[in-house]
Design a protein around this motif. Structure first.
Motif, PDB file in Angstrom:
ATOM      1  N   ARG A 113     -42.055 -13.296 -32.651  1.00 59.81           N
ATOM      2  CA  ARG A 113     -42.925 -13.646 -33.767  1.00 59.81           C
ATOM      3  C   ARG A 113     -42.112 -13.767 -35.056  1.00 59.81           C
ATOM      4  O   ARG A 113     -42.298 -14.684 -35.852  1.00 59.81           O
ATOM      5  CB  ARG A 113     -44.021 -12.594 -33.934  1.00 59.81           C
ATOM      6  CG  ARG A 113     -45.116 -12.993 -34.893  1.00 59.81           C
ATOM      7  CD  ARG A 113     -46.007 -11.824 -35.224  1.00 59.81           C
ATOM      8  NE  ARG A 113     -45.190 -10.659 -35.588  1.00 59.81           N
ATOM      9  CZ  ARG A 113     -45.672  -9.509 -36.019  1.00 59.81           C
ATOM     10  NH1 ARG A 113     -46.974  -9.340 -36.128  1.00 59.81           N
ATOM     11  NH2 ARG A 113     -44.888  -8.504 -36.340  1.00 59.81           N
ATOM     12  N   GLU A 114     -41.189 -12.790 -35.272  1.00 59.25           N
ATOM     13  CA  GLU A 114     -40.357 -12.840 -36.488  1.00 59.25           C
ATOM     14  C   GLU A 114     -39.479 -14.089 -36.506  1.00 59.25           C
ATOM     15  O   GLU A 114     -39.133 -14.593 -37.560  1.00 59.25           O
ATOM     16  CB  GLU A 114     -39.459 -11.601 -36.583  1.00 59.25           C
ATOM     17  CG  GLU A 114     -40.171 -10.310 -36.923  1.00 59.25           C
ATOM     18  CD  GLU A 114     -40.865 -10.335 -38.275  1.00 59.25           C
ATOM     19  OE1 GLU A 114     -40.295 -10.906 -39.227  1.00 59.25           O
ATOM     20  OE2 GLU A 114     -41.973  -9.783 -38.378  1.00 59.25           O
ATOM     21  N   ARG A 126     -42.801  -8.873 -30.970  1.00 64.30           N
ATOM     22  CA  ARG A 126     -42.403  -8.732 -32.380  1.00 64.30           C
ATOM     23  C   ARG A 126     -41.176  -9.574 -32.705  1.00 64.30           C
ATOM     24  O   ARG A 126     -41.104 -10.238 -33.732  1.00 64.30           O
ATOM     25  CB  ARG A 126     -42.104  -7.258 -32.687  1.00 64.30           C
ATOM     26  CG  ARG A 126     -43.358  -6.404 -32.721  1.00 64.30           C
ATOM     27  CD  ARG A 126     -43.002  -4.924 -32.815  1.00 64.30           C
ATOM     28  NE  ARG A 126     -44.206  -4.124 -32.959  1.00 64.30           N
ATOM     29  CZ  ARG A 126     -44.399  -2.927 -32.415  1.00 64.30           C
ATOM     30  NH1 ARG A 126     -43.454  -2.373 -31.680  1.00 64.30           N
ATOM     31  NH2 ARG A 126     -45.519  -2.277 -32.606  1.00 64.30           N
ATOM     32  N   ARG A 166     -48.224  -6.058 -45.130  1.00 59.10           N
ATOM     33  CA  ARG A 166     -47.139  -6.981 -45.424  1.00 59.10           C
ATOM     34  C   ARG A 166     -47.586  -8.077 -46.383  1.00 59.10           C
ATOM     35  O   ARG A 166     -46.849  -8.475 -47.283  1.00 59.10           O
ATOM     36  CB  ARG A 166     -46.706  -7.586 -44.093  1.00 59.10           C
ATOM     37  CG  ARG A 166     -45.376  -8.238 -44.132  1.00 59.10           C
ATOM     38  CD  ARG A 166     -44.979  -8.552 -42.717  1.00 59.10           C
ATOM     39  NE  ARG A 166     -43.756  -9.290 -42.700  1.00 59.10           N
ATOM     40  CZ  ARG A 166     -43.127  -9.626 -41.579  1.00 59.10           C
ATOM     41  NH1 ARG A 166     -43.624  -9.260 -40.419  1.00 59.10           N
ATOM     42  NH2 ARG A 166     -42.011 -10.295 -41.627  1.00 59.10           N
ATOM     43  N   GLY A 199     -40.806  -5.697 -41.552  1.00 54.79           N
ATOM     44  CA  GLY A 199     -40.840  -6.541 -40.367  1.00 54.79           C
ATOM     45  C   GLY A 199     -39.628  -6.396 -39.473  1.00 54.79           C
ATOM     46  O   GLY A 199     -39.584  -6.979 -38.406  1.00 54.79           O
ATOM     47  N   ASP A 200     -38.646  -5.613 -39.890  1.00 56.27           N
ATOM     48  CA  ASP A 200     -37.477  -5.416 -39.041  1.00 56.27           C
ATOM     49  C   ASP A 200     -37.308  -3.925 -38.743  1.00 56.27           C
ATOM     50  O   ASP A 200     -38.153  -3.115 -39.096  1.00 56.27           O
ATOM     51  CB  ASP A 200     -36.230  -6.010 -39.711  1.00 56.27           C
ATOM     52  CG  ASP A 200     -35.335  -6.700 -38.699  1.00 56.27           C
ATOM     53  OD1 ASP A 200     -34.898  -6.029 -37.751  1.00 56.27           O
ATOM     54  OD2 ASP A 200     -35.098  -7.909 -38.850  1.00 56.27           O
ATOM     55  N   ASP A 201     -36.216  -3.559 -38.056  1.00 58.59           N
ATOM     56  CA  ASP A 201     -36.012  -2.153 -37.714  1.00 58.59           C
ATOM     57  C   ASP A 201     -35.722  -1.308 -38.948  1.00 58.59           C
ATOM     58  O   ASP A 201     -36.011  -0.119 -38.990  1.00 58.59           O
ATOM     59  CB  ASP A 201     -34.862  -2.023 -36.709  1.00 58.59           C
ATOM     60  CG  ASP A 201     -35.194  -2.727 -35.403  1.00 58.59           C
ATOM     61  OD1 ASP A 201     -36.047  -2.210 -34.673  1.00 58.59           O
ATOM     62  OD2 ASP A 201     -34.637  -3.798 -35.141  1.00 58.59           O
ATOM     63  N   ARG A 236     -34.330  -9.291 -36.581  1.00 59.37           N
ATOM     64  CA  ARG A 236     -35.270  -9.735 -35.550  1.00 59.37           C
ATOM     65  C   ARG A 236     -35.543 -11.235 -35.647  1.00 59.37           C
ATOM     66  O   ARG A 236     -35.875 -11.870 -34.671  1.00 59.37           O
ATOM     67  CB  ARG A 236     -36.609  -9.003 -35.709  1.00 59.37           C
ATOM     68  CG  ARG A 236     -36.526  -7.527 -35.417  1.00 59.37           C
ATOM     69  CD  ARG A 236     -37.910  -6.897 -35.501  1.00 59.37           C
ATOM     70  NE  ARG A 236     -37.822  -5.444 -35.305  1.00 59.37           N
ATOM     71  CZ  ARG A 236     -38.855  -4.630 -35.328  1.00 59.37           C
ATOM     72  NH1 ARG A 236     -40.062  -5.111 -35.557  1.00 59.37           N
ATOM     73  NH2 ARG A 236     -38.696  -3.336 -35.144  1.00 59.37           N
ATOM     74  N   GLY A 237     -35.419 -11.755 -36.857  1.00 59.46           N
ATOM     75  CA  GLY A 237     -35.866 -13.120 -37.118  1.00 59.46           C
ATOM     76  C   GLY A 237     -34.841 -14.198 -36.805  1.00 59.46           C
ATOM     77  O   GLY A 237     -35.010 -15.346 -37.205  1.00 59.46           O
TER      78      GLY A 237
END
Lengths: 324, 324
Positions: A239-240, A236, B13, B39-41, A161-162
């Motif tokens: 933000r990541e 999300r 977190r 924070g991810d899938d 995601r980041g």
């Protein structure tokens, strides 16, 4: 409960032993060999290919929050429990290999209900060659299922995601809002058995082949699955990554008969949201699933919805209220 | 819920990022490097040492089935959620490394309660150098926590349930029935703050160092943890191994003030049950924990309780009814 519990575990174990293999996954599947499955304190996996990394995800499905027992068929719930976990692995560009299942069973789940639930779950497991390798079982007042899925992906190259960067184009697969529309029709109790929106809600398809295509062929930068709704999931992702996004309202692919609102804030579509370097041009479809550019990644952290008239306003972040 | 959910996830977190490392675990800890956490899938682990194998376990804790919110303090529940998962890894002789946590939070769990719950969980996590690397969060009518623990063990040498053989001696660690006695006192509401049985029930100690000692030094054959009670857990171990057992009633180490019945059928002691070749003589204690021979593994599949007078009768298999 205890004797009954042993009976249920034996049934699950018997079904689990029938899982089939999917040889076409090659190296991803061979990377992690099952050494010990259901029936011990823990499952054990041996790493055979150090170029792969192991993905782990956990997903809860809760009675009253995610489904209503008078509306949602047991078979669909079994399917959805596993589909949610598989969708997380798809969103990383990985191949799912193994699953564990924790179940809290209230009194209303009789033998017939449980059989249907497991049938839905194991049907999807067989389709993807997933082996169930462990779990836990408890009695309780509400049905809860927690699925844990383990998968494999090329080391260091997963769809995180980041990794969205300024200037990248934001894409989405499929059409959005179908699950929210289907849930509405399901709860109202007025729909045809062939209703595509209701089917989309009850039997979502994890985009596993697409996830691997995004990783291996399109070299997508960032990616995630849409489980709670485009607006909150985009929040999300950005933000990541420490970025913002401009979302084009007219570009969002809306499921037939659904509203833009359902497409923006409805959950459980399980499509993939991803970003591509602007030089990369994806095909318009992958295996029949449209891939649609819906916006751009911007500097700053603001999410902007650009209307049909070009007017810019802050994207409302609502997310799907699972409550049914 | 959604905005609140993001707030809770951020809190978790933040706490997770403070986890410390335990360098003394050496190769076991170095075998699996965390590539991507909360924070991810999904979380991602990279295998660095092909001589290790990965252990995975999942454990549910359910309101009304495993605890009562008016009797069980939040801090103790946080401790116990993780302790249950760690105990499964101890029972394989492995070293726990990472955890994922799925939580279903009903309205009565306010900010203060959740803070205490997480304090109990992360305190134990820090003690063992466990990093929380993922999870899921949902609203719902009842509190449910599912803990997933990943650990490492030398490949092919774990303490499996299915390896008990005829003629081996059956051992148990610690003293049994303390948790059942503690639960009884807790529910009655009459106990001193220092009550050892209540503490045993609220803050069980996963036997991690003992598990590794059994594997590495004693070369134990089979092993498991006592989560549901000696009788039902012994039934599980012998069933997996295709053997029976003679259990000596007078040999069973009973927790002070507990009954033989509580020691036989009470759950949640989280001691280890294991078998040794008769030529191997374990020490009487390991780090202050007694190791007691309580019977022998026999041919056939019958479980026999041998009374003080030598009379043999079938071992009743009741297991702890978690209901509180």
């Amino acid at each position: 409960m205890k004797q009954n519990e042993l009976f249920i575990i034996n049934k699950i174990r018997h079904k689990a032993s029938q899982s089939v293999d999917k040889p076409e996954l090659g190296a991803l599947r061979r990377a992690w060999r099952l050494r010990l499955g259901i029936g011990d304190d823990a499952a054990a996996l041996a790493s055979l290919d150090p170029r792969q990394e192991l993905l782990i995800t956990t997903d809860l499905l809760v009675e009253g929050a995610h489904f209503h027992r008078r509306r949602h068929p047991a078979r669909a719930l079994g399917h959805k429990v596993l589909a949610r976990g598989l969708s997380d692995i798809a969103a990383m560009g990985g191949a799912p290999l193994y699953a564990l299942l924790s179940l809290c069973l209230p009194g209303w789940t009789g033998e017939k209900w449980l059989k249907q639930f497991l049938a839905g779950l194991f049907r999807l497991a067989r389709q993807h060659g997933i082996a169930l390798i462990g779990g836990d079982l408890s009695a309780g007042n509400r049905f809860v299922a927690d699925i844990i899925v383990l998968g494999s992906a090329p080391r260091g190259r997963i769809l995180e995601r980041g990794r969205a960067k300024v200037g990248q184009i934001l894409y989405v697969s499929g059409r959005l809002g179908g699950s929210a529309l289907g849930l509405k029709r399901l709860l109202a109790g007025r729909f045809q058995p062939t209703d595509r929106a209701v089917r989309r809600h009850l039997y979502p398809t994890p985009r596993l082949a697409l996830g691997r295509f995004l990783l291996e062929k399109l070299h997508a930068a960032a990616g995630m699955d849409l489980s709670d709704g485009l607006s909150i999931d985009l929040y999300r992702l950005t933000r990541e990554s420490g970025v913002g996004a401009d979302l084009l309202a007219t570009a969002i692919p809306v499921f037939p008969s659904a509203t833009l609102n359902q497409a923006l804030h409805g959950g459980e579509d399980y499509e993939l949201l991803f970003t591509l370097d602007p030089r990369r041009k994806p095909p318009a479809h992958f295996e029949g699933i449209p891939l649609t550019p819906i916006g751009t990644i911007t500097a700053g952290r603001r999410l902007v919805l650009v209307g049909p008239d070009g007017r810019r306003k802050p994207l409302p972040i609502r997310g799907f209220q699972h409550k049914v």
